[in-house]
Design a protein around this motif. Structure first.
Motif, mmCIF file in Angstrom:
data_model
loop_
_atom_site.group_PDB
_atom_site.id
_atom_site.type_symbol
_atom_site.label_atom_id
_atom_site.label_comp_id
_atom_site.label_asym_id
_atom_site.label_seq_id
_atom_site.Cartn_x
_atom_site.Cartn_y
_atom_site.Cartn_z
ATOM 1 N N PHE B 324 1.909 5.283 5.820
ATOM 2 C CA PHE B 324 0.690 4.471 5.711
ATOM 3 C C PHE B 324 0.195 4.459 4.262
ATOM 4 C CE2 PHE B 324 -0.492 5.752 10.310
ATOM 5 C CZ PHE B 324 0.028 4.573 10.828
ATOM 6 N N ALA B 325 0.054 5.663 3.700
ATOM 7 C CA ALA B 325 -0.563 5.771 2.373
ATOM 8 C C ALA B 325 0.336 5.175 1.291
ATOM 9 C CB ALA B 325 -0.887 7.233 2.067
ATOM 10 N N SER B 326 1.648 5.436 1.350
ATOM 11 C CA SER B 326 2.522 4.888 0.300
ATOM 12 C C SER B 326 2.625 3.370 0.430
ATOM 13 C CB SER B 326 3.909 5.533 0.341
ATOM 14 O OG SER B 326 4.562 5.288 1.566
ATOM 15 N N GLY B 327 2.620 2.856 1.671
ATOM 16 C CA GLY B 327 2.650 1.402 1.857
ATOM 17 C C GLY B 327 1.402 0.763 1.263
ATOM 18 N N ARG B 328 0.257 1.385 1.525
ATOM 19 C CA ARG B 328 -0.996 0.848 0.969
ATOM 20 C C ARG B 328 -0.961 0.881 -0.557
ATOM 21 N NH1 ARG B 328 -5.179 3.653 -1.013
ATOM 22 N NH2 ARG B 328 -4.701 5.600 0.093
ATOM 23 N N MET B 329 -0.519 2.001 -1.129
ATOM 24 C CA MET B 329 -0.496 2.127 -2.594
ATOM 25 C C MET B 329 0.469 1.138 -3.222
ATOM 26 S SD MET B 329 -0.624 6.239 -2.843
ATOM 27 C CE MET B 329 -1.932 7.133 -2.003
#
Ligand SMILES: Cc1cc2nc3c(=O)[nH]c(=O)nc-3n(C[C@H](O)[C@H](O)[C@H](O)COP(=O)(O)OP(=O)(O)OC[C@H]3O[C@@H](n4cnc5c(N)ncnc54)[C@H](O)[C@@H]3O)c2cc1C
Ligand code: SF4
Lengths: 116, 436
Positions: B324-329
């Motif tokens: 989730f976090a790497s996709g958002r970043m």
């Protein structure tokens, strides 16, 4: 190991009274039966080279590692690939990239998990 | 080639791809998501627990619409050895859902969950091309300029490509980004979703309607595989599974589905599943190579996220939060690059900076040594469960021995199993790798 019961032990079926024991989907065949597939007409798994001799150590490793029992010794003593059962984990191409060419089934084909 | 129709093509509609697509679409970019399943989620599977802190920044108020199973209000760790089991658990009322906010974590089933999240991307304006395999990346002078697919005339140019391909990142590997991992650095996990009447499930597990429990089970239950078994409560199903390194199954001549069957029938698990109906079986890989094996994360016109970039913390069953976090970043960095019209690795470098400033690269770095350590010291996973259960058994057995004598015997027994120096050295090493 004392904690284990034998696989396929059905002696305690109906214990507890609420239904049958946790013996449903006991065998790999029963487990595979729970998965939805849309099969493409063609296989997505091929053997690299023509050597399907079961003496190949890589095939034995695949037999143990594949979670869908796709790699088996056929009646003629050669490797048999039951690709229709594949659950698309990718284990085989990681374990035996020199012997097996495994690609994704064509877009939209293959397994269709309802739960996951 | 003229101007590409898409600012970004995202490969995959899993947690990473969906997070990237939502972020990009909300930022006003023209996004196309390519997914090989007929519908998002149909190829996917996990335990699985998702963490609110990673999903909230992408879909605020997600808990009001997402197909969540149960809040995780209690986490349990069990260690089995022979007929013994040691049980540790932690429950906290702060883990529950409240009127002002989500629970700390939720159990989910990936087929419905991914479908929901891809729907959020669509709502934000992303386009989805399902039933399509990305077969290669389009390259121009070392820059990624789009993707090739298995559709007729299936080349799709794009300013930026983001890989959310997951563990089998064939298209990226083919184009030279990352490579097929070593089988000793990949875990194979198999699981079943087992249905129980909701009332039976809640009574058996001791959970109320808005509560759920997780159980990770270590020790001889894995029959020598470097991994653990798990039980997660869903609404009216239980996810039960077990994993080990890909090489374990081949080396131990142990089929994963037979190991799973033995887990289901283990004396500590069986009573919880009795009478249940298997709705679905499945298996999936987890890349455990970690920090030392990371592929290039930022290249010209190209970013790698989630499992495709080996962003997993296997020790803490975390992966979806990294995705989730790497996709958002990646989505945020891509928006910056598009705005500044610099699609090079330099223009996209905001991705690397964000990863470095967040738990992602910090955690991956601090857990760097854990996995190689346990891989090289398998005896730790085998000896210590026995030492622990032996010690607890002796402590809890009332047999007329004075407690003082018991403690002495216990220390003797522990040191008999492990020489004092070996024990100290193991404890020190475990503290070093886990306690950073
Ligand atoms: C059994 C198991 C239990 C787990 N439990 C947990 C847990 O409890 N908590 C947790 O946080 N993590 C858990 N994980 C890890 C977690 O599942 C992953 O880290 C997470 O799914 C990674 O997300 P992703 O989007 O990077 O990849 P994926 O979820 O694998 O998604 C990749 C997507 O891309 C698609 N795709 C791939 N290649 C192509 C292509 N070439 N063309 C088109 N489409 C493509 C796939 O179909 C898929 O939809 C678990 C993993 C497993 C296997
Ligand atoms: S992908 Fe997995 S299930 Fe399919 S053949 Fe390979 S190992 Fe077996």
């Amino acid at each position: 190991m004392a904690g284990f019961r034998q696989v396929n032990d059905s002696s305690t079926d109906n214990e507890g009274g609420d239904a049958k024991g946790v013996t449903q989907a006991t065998t790999i065949e029963e487990k595979l039966f729970t998965i939805n597939h849309d099969h493409h007409a063609e296989t997505h798994i091929t053997c690299i080279g023509d050597d399907r001799d079961w003496g190949n150590k890589a095939f034995e490793a695949l037999q143990w590692a594949c979670p869908a029992k796709v790699y088996e010794k056929g009646e003629d003593g050669a490797l048999e690939i039951g690709w229709e059962n594949c659950i698309e984990c990718g284990t085989c191409q990681i374990l035996a990239p020199d012997h097996i060419l495994w690609v994704f089934p064509k877009g939209g084909f293959g397994i269709r998990n309802a739960h996951g | 080639m003229g101007m590409p129709a898409f600012d970004a093509v995202v490969i995959g509609a899993g947690p990473a791809g969906n997070a990237a697509a939502i972020t990009l679409a909300k930022g006003g970019a023209k996004v196309l998501q390519v997914e090989r399943g007929k519908a998002p989620g149909e190829k996917n599977l996990m335990g699985g627990v998702i963490y609110s802190s990673s999903l909230s920044p992408i879909v605020p108020n997600f808990w009001q619409s997402a197909p969540l199973e149960r809040p995780v209000t209690e986490q349990n760790y069990w260690v089995t050895d022979g007929g013994s089991v040691a049980k540790f658990g932690f429950a906290d009322s702060a883990f529950a859902e409240s009127e002002d906010g989500p629970a700390n974590a939720y159990t989910v089933l990936r087929a419905p969950f991914d479908k929901w999240m891809a729907g959020e991307a669509k709502k934000a304006g992303a386009m989805l091309l399902p039933a399509t395999v990305v077969t290669d990346l389009l390259m121009e002078e070392g820059r990624v300029v789009g993707v090739a697919t298995d559709r007729p005339n299936g080349e799709i140019p794009a300013k930026i490509v983001i890989s959310g391909e997951g563990v089998n990142a064939f298209a990226s590997w083919k184009a030279g980004f990352g490579k097929r991992p070593d089988p000793s650095e990949v875990a194979l996990v198999v699981k079943e979703v087992i249905e129980l009447p909701q009332g039976v499930l809640e009574a058996r597990f001791g959970v109320g309607a808005g509560e759920g429990k997780t159980f990770e089970i270590f020790g001889d239950i894995t029959q020598g595989c470097l991994g653990y078994a798990f039980l997660y409560t869903n609404k009216n199903t239980v996810s039960v599974g077990v994993g080990g390194l890909v090489t374990d199954f081949a080396d131990l001549k142990l089929a994963s589905y037979e190991l799973l069957e033995n887990v289901k029938n283990h004396s500590v698990v069986r009573p919880l599943l009795e009478g249940g109906k298997t709705l679905e079986y499945g298996g999936h890989l987890i890349p455990e190579g970690g920090y030392t094996s990371l592929p290039p994360l930022v290249s010209d016109g190209f970013l790698m996220t989630g499992d495709a970039a080996l962003m997993v913390n296997a020790v803490h069953r975390e992966g979806s939060n990294f995705a989730f976090a790497s996709g958002r970043m990646a989505g945020e960095a891509a928006l910056e690059a598009i705005a500044s019209d610099d699609l090079s690795a330099k223009g996209l470098s905001g991705y690397r900076t964000r990863l470095e400033d967040s738990f992602i690269l910090k955690d991956l770095k601090s857990y760097e040594g854990v996995f190689p350590f346990f891989r090289s010291r398998r005896d730790i996973m085998e000896d210590y469960p026995a030492i622990m259960t032996d010690a607890l058994r002796s402590l809890f057995t009332v047999d007329g021995t004075a407690k003082g004598q018991k403690k002495k015997d216990l220390v003797k027994a522990v040191f008999k199993a492990k020489r004092p120096l070996a024990l100290l050295s193991d404890l020190y090493k475990m503290w070093r790798v886990l306690g950073k």
